[in-house]
Write an enzyme that holds these catalytic residues in place. Structure first.
Site, PDB file in Angstrom:
ATOM      1  N   ARG A 221      77.832 -35.101  42.111  1.00 26.55           N
ATOM      2  CA  ARG A 221      77.782 -33.956  40.984  1.00 26.55           C
ATOM      3  C   ARG A 221      78.935 -32.877  41.489  1.00 26.55           C
ATOM      4  NH1 ARG A 221      76.231 -36.814  37.690  1.00 26.55           N
ATOM      5  NH2 ARG A 221      73.927 -36.888  36.923  1.00 26.55           N
ATOM      6  N   HIS A 269      84.294 -37.277  34.860  1.00 25.87           N
ATOM      7  CA  HIS A 269      83.207 -37.785  34.992  1.00 25.87           C
ATOM      8  C   HIS A 269      82.852 -39.271  34.317  1.00 25.87           C
ATOM      9  CE1 HIS A 269      78.617 -36.383  35.712  1.00 25.87           C
ATOM     10  NE2 HIS A 269      78.624 -37.774  35.635  1.00 25.87           N
TER      11      HIS A 269
HETATM   12  P1  NDP Z   1      69.633 -42.927  44.690  1.00 27.25           P
HETATM   13  O1  NDP Z   1      68.336 -42.018  44.462  1.00 27.25           O
HETATM   14  O2  NDP Z   1      69.282 -44.398  44.477  1.00 27.25           O
HETATM   15  O3  NDP Z   1      70.147 -42.666  45.975  1.00 27.25           O
HETATM   16  C1  NDP Z   1      70.195 -41.335  46.744  1.00 27.25           C
HETATM   17  C2  NDP Z   1      70.529 -41.354  48.187  1.00 27.25           C
HETATM   18  O4  NDP Z   1      70.828 -39.980  48.705  1.00 27.25           O
HETATM   19  C3  NDP Z   1      69.291 -42.102  48.980  1.00 27.25           C
HETATM   20  O5  NDP Z   1      70.060 -42.830  49.948  1.00 27.25           O
HETATM   21  C4  NDP Z   1      68.844 -40.733  49.586  1.00 27.25           C
HETATM   22  O6  NDP Z   1      68.068 -40.994  51.036  1.00 27.25           O
HETATM   23  C5  NDP Z   1      69.977 -39.890  49.843  1.00 27.25           C
HETATM   24  N1  NDP Z   1      69.619 -38.392  50.001  1.00 27.25           N
HETATM   25  C6  NDP Z   1      68.772 -37.752  48.904  1.00 27.25           C
HETATM   26  N2  NDP Z   1      68.804 -36.253  49.453  1.00 27.25           N
HETATM   27  C7  NDP Z   1      69.380 -36.273  50.603  1.00 27.25           C
HETATM   28  C8  NDP Z   1      69.461 -35.519  51.830  1.00 27.25           C
HETATM   29  N3  NDP Z   1      69.065 -34.107  51.470  1.00 27.25           N
HETATM   30  N4  NDP Z   1      70.131 -35.705  52.907  1.00 27.25           N
HETATM   31  C9  NDP Z   1      70.743 -36.985  52.946  1.00 27.25           C
HETATM   32  N5  NDP Z   1      70.684 -38.082  52.093  1.00 27.25           N
HETATM   33  C10 NDP Z   1      69.940 -37.531  50.862  1.00 27.25           C
HETATM   34  O7  NDP Z   1      70.648 -42.420  43.739  1.00 27.25           O
HETATM   35  P2  NDP Z   1      71.968 -43.166  42.912  1.00 27.25           P
HETATM   36  O8  NDP Z   1      72.580 -43.810  44.176  1.00 27.25           O
HETATM   37  O9  NDP Z   1      71.620 -43.862  41.853  1.00 27.25           O
HETATM   38  O10 NDP Z   1      72.861 -42.143  42.348  1.00 27.25           O
HETATM   39  C11 NDP Z   1      73.285 -41.098  43.167  1.00 27.25           C
HETATM   40  C12 NDP Z   1      74.021 -39.780  42.524  1.00 27.25           C
HETATM   41  O11 NDP Z   1      75.229 -40.262  41.937  1.00 27.25           O
HETATM   42  C13 NDP Z   1      73.090 -39.416  41.338  1.00 27.25           C
HETATM   43  O12 NDP Z   1      72.137 -38.561  41.593  1.00 27.25           O
HETATM   44  C14 NDP Z   1      74.134 -38.890  40.400  1.00 27.25           C
HETATM   45  O13 NDP Z   1      74.102 -37.442  40.680  1.00 27.25           O
HETATM   46  C15 NDP Z   1      75.446 -39.397  40.640  1.00 27.25           C
HETATM   47  N6  NDP Z   1      76.055 -40.388  39.534  1.00 27.25           N
HETATM   48  C16 NDP Z   1      77.367 -39.917  39.199  1.00 27.25           C
HETATM   49  C17 NDP Z   1      77.888 -40.622  38.108  1.00 27.25           C
HETATM   50  C18 NDP Z   1      79.286 -40.355  37.704  1.00 27.25           C
HETATM   51  O14 NDP Z   1      79.741 -41.005  36.735  1.00 27.25           O
HETATM   52  N7  NDP Z   1      80.057 -39.476  38.571  1.00 27.25           N
HETATM   53  C19 NDP Z   1      77.233 -41.972  37.639  1.00 27.25           C
HETATM   54  C20 NDP Z   1      75.820 -42.115  38.110  1.00 27.25           C
HETATM   55  C21 NDP Z   1      75.265 -41.360  39.078  1.00 27.25           C
HETATM   56  P3  NDP Z   1      66.954 -41.867  50.929  1.00 27.25           P
HETATM   57  O15 NDP Z   1      67.682 -43.211  50.910  1.00 27.25           O
HETATM   58  O16 NDP Z   1      66.612 -41.501  52.370  1.00 27.25           O
HETATM   59  O17 NDP Z   1      65.949 -41.463  49.891  1.00 27.25           O
HETATM   60  C1  OXD Z   2      74.612 -40.366  35.863  1.00 20.16           C
HETATM   61  C2  OXD Z   2      75.764 -39.769  35.327  1.00 20.16           C
HETATM   62  O1  OXD Z   2      73.669 -39.669  36.536  1.00 20.16           O
HETATM   63  O2  OXD Z   2      76.384 -40.490  34.306  1.00 20.16           O
HETATM   64  O3  OXD Z   2      74.069 -41.526  35.535  1.00 20.16           O
HETATM   65  O4  OXD Z   2      76.524 -38.858  36.200  1.00 20.16           O
END
Ligand code: NDP
Ligand code: OXD
Length: 306
Positions: A221, A269
């Site tokens: 993001r 994006h």
């Molecule tokens: P998940 O919820 O599966 O994974 C999130 C990860 O981040 C977990 O490992 C979590 O830790 C870690 N995390 C969360 N908070 C913290 C913190 N404060 N400190 C350290 N680690 C942290 O999410 P996804 O992998 O499915 O997606 C990640 C992000 O990717 C989405 O939230 C979205 O914003 C972005 N995204 C972007 C897209 C694009 O087109 N650019 C498309 C899809 C998603 P823990 O394992 O310990 O819970």
């Molecule tokens: C998502 C994205 O969060 O597309 O899935 O950014």
């Protein structure tokens, strides 16, 4: 069962058509102000009015992985907020990150420039052991990216909130290990959810702790990055470049300096797009499981923020 569909910036008709095929017994319609009370909602950045008018929703199904926009809104108290788990996005994210990584590592931009000048010159091979890839966020997408990067034999570091052991990945967790993780990484990939704890996490203090000549790939993001800090670090030569797919303001305004910065690659994006068929199948599967009273994956913990 009634399902309301409210997708801002997406045409709802094809979604409604596919959802009706997947859930033929349900009454599925596009949301409009005053729409009848539904049991579930399928949404992308809905207005507050929609949620206020639907207080008895049981499930709110976001058609993306990130729920930061939804968590800014007041949600119906009893509703489960459900994100997409992978849904075809993980492999796209893996290919996007590997492309950016390899383009940087193999200096493909230098070859493209040489080709424009008609020059036949080689770059000296670089050691992949010197290009450890640090992945911030080892969730659904981060783990898939780690697996893909490992195939190219780069060292991989992973940082998460809680400890997430993944074979072949040097794991770090929590704020106490962030410094160590950054110091061990030369290419930084951000795949964190945007939460109060992670907003602005890519800033001059953290990015300066990366290995010298580091490269940033932000596919999570725009709110994770302090944009002016990145420009200052690039201009000072502390970072060597960045691939950015997400921005504080989207679409990225035409006058934004990122568009013209020689060491920044901008994409709109699109690193991992929501795939309608996979997403509809996942949502239908989860709604059916909820009807049977079974637990479902991907329920967001609002207190945690993801
Ligand atoms: P998940 O919820 O599966 O994974 C999130 C990860 O981040 C977990 O490992 C979590 O830790 C870690 N995390 C969360 N908070 C913290 C913190 N404060 N400190 C350290 N680690 C942290 O999410 P996804 O992998 O499915 O997606 C990640 C992000 O990717 C989405 O939230 C979205 O914003 C972005 N995204 C972007 C897209 C694009 O087109 N650019 C498309 C899809 C998603 P823990 O394992 O310990 O819970
Ligand atoms: C998502 C994205 O969060 O597309 O899935 O950014």
């Amino acid at each position: 069962m009634r399902i309301t569909v409210c997708l801002i910036d997406n045409r709802p008709e094809p979604w409604i058509r596919e959802l009706r095929k997947a859930l033929p017994d349900a009454q599925i319609d596009a949301w409009a102000p005053g729409a009848p009370q539904a049991d579930h909602a399928v949404v992308w950045t809905p207005p507050q009015q929609m949620l206020d008018e639907q207080p008895r929703l049981q499930g709110i199904f976001n058609i993306g992985a990130g729920v930061d926009a939804l968590l800014k809104l007041r949600l119906p108290r009893e509703a489960k907020l459900v994100r997409i788990d992978d849904g075809g996005m993980a492999v796209q994210m893996a290919e996007f990150v590997c492309h950016a990584l390899i383009r940087h590592f193999r200096e493909l931009d230098c070859y493209a420039e040489a080709a424009r000048e008609g020059e036949w010159t080689y770059r000296r091979p670089r050691e992949r052991a010197d290009f450890a890839v640090g992945i911030m966020g080892m969730g659904v997408l981060g783990q898939r990216v780690a697996k893909a990067v490992q195939q190219f034999e780069f060292p991989v570091n992973g940082w998460s909130r809680t400890s997430r052991p993944v074979a072949g990945v040097r794991g770090f967790s929590g704020n106490e290990q962030l410094g160590e993780f950054l110091a061990a990484s030369r290419v930084l990939v951000c795949l964190l959810p945007l939460t109060p704890d992670t907003r602005g996490i890519l800033n001059k203090n953290t990015l300066a702790q990366l290995q010298s000549g580091a490269y940033l790939i932000n596919v999570a993001r725009g709110g994770h990055l302090v944009e002016e800090d990145l420009i200052a670090l690039l201009d000072a030569g502390q970072l060597s470049g960045a691939t950015l797919d997400v921005f504080q303001t989207e679409p990225l305004p035409p006058e934004h300096p990122f568009w013209r910065h020689p060491r920044i690659t901008v994409t709109p994006h699109g690193s991992a797009r929501t795939l309608r068929d996979e997403t509809v199948a996942q949502i239908a599967h989860k709604i059916r499981a909820m009807q049977r009273g079974e637990p479902i994956a991907g329920v967001v913990d609002a207190a945690r923020g993801y």
